[in-house]
Scaffold this motif. Sequence first.
Motif, short mmCIF file in Angstrom:
data_model
loop_
_atom_site.label_atom_id
_atom_site.label_comp_id
_atom_site.label_asym_id
_atom_site.label_seq_id
_atom_site.Cartn_x
_atom_site.Cartn_y
_atom_site.Cartn_z
N THR A 56 13.29 31.80 -45.29
CA THR A 56 14.94 32.22 -45.13
C THR A 56 14.82 32.21 -43.77
O THR A 56 16.19 32.02 -43.38
CB THR A 56 14.82 33.45 -45.68
OG1 THR A 56 14.07 34.41 -45.21
CG2 THR A 56 14.69 33.55 -47.19
N THR A 57 13.94 32.25 -42.77
CA THR A 57 14.17 32.10 -41.28
C THR A 57 14.28 30.94 -40.71
O THR A 57 14.40 30.95 -39.63
CB THR A 57 13.11 33.09 -40.69
OG1 THR A 57 11.89 32.56 -40.93
CG2 THR A 57 13.32 34.77 -41.13
N LEU A 58 13.82 29.76 -41.56
CA LEU A 58 13.65 28.41 -40.79
C LEU A 58 15.13 28.00 -40.74
O LEU A 58 16.12 27.86 -41.34
CB LEU A 58 13.08 27.60 -41.90
CG LEU A 58 11.53 27.68 -42.26
CD1 LEU A 58 10.99 26.73 -43.22
CD2 LEU A 58 10.68 27.59 -40.83
N SER A 59 15.40 27.57 -39.46
CA SER A 59 16.63 26.98 -39.00
C SER A 59 16.44 26.05 -37.82
O SER A 59 15.52 26.03 -37.22
CB SER A 59 17.62 28.13 -38.73
OG SER A 59 17.03 28.93 -37.66
N ALA A 60 17.52 25.36 -37.55
CA ALA A 60 17.71 24.57 -36.44
C ALA A 60 19.18 24.80 -35.71
O ALA A 60 20.27 24.82 -36.39
CB ALA A 60 17.59 22.89 -36.73
#
Length: 143
Positions: A56-60
């Motif tokens: 859920t914290t993976l982002s770009a």
Amino acid sequence: MKKFLQEFKEFAMKGNVMDMAVGVIIGGAFGKIVSSLVNDLLMPLVGALIGNVDFTTLSATLRQAVMDGETVVKPAVVLHYGNFIQVTVDFLIVAFCIFAVIKGINAMKKKEEPAPAEPEAPAPKPDDVVLLEEIRDLLKKQK
């Protein structure tokens, strides 16, 4: 207006509409169960297996936020692809569960259906038809 309301009442009380309503309610509850299964049990295990990653914290971040002291002038533009992965796994599990349930229901329906009856023997021919066929056969022999 009264006729319209009567037609709507007949429509709403049909078996298919009520069955669909029950299905939607149960589907919503089932979706919550599956979401909990994915979010609380499966994804933490998968994250632990690949190096303690919380999906859920993976982002770009495409663009950083523009700040003026403590005030945000322009918010950051962020792609939360981890949440997309989580929702996709959730969907796949729901789709698989629904497939399994429907497959089981279809298997039960096949068991309930009676075996096709053997074709009935043709009814005996009336006496006058039998007599006419005998006469026909005798005439053919005379030729």
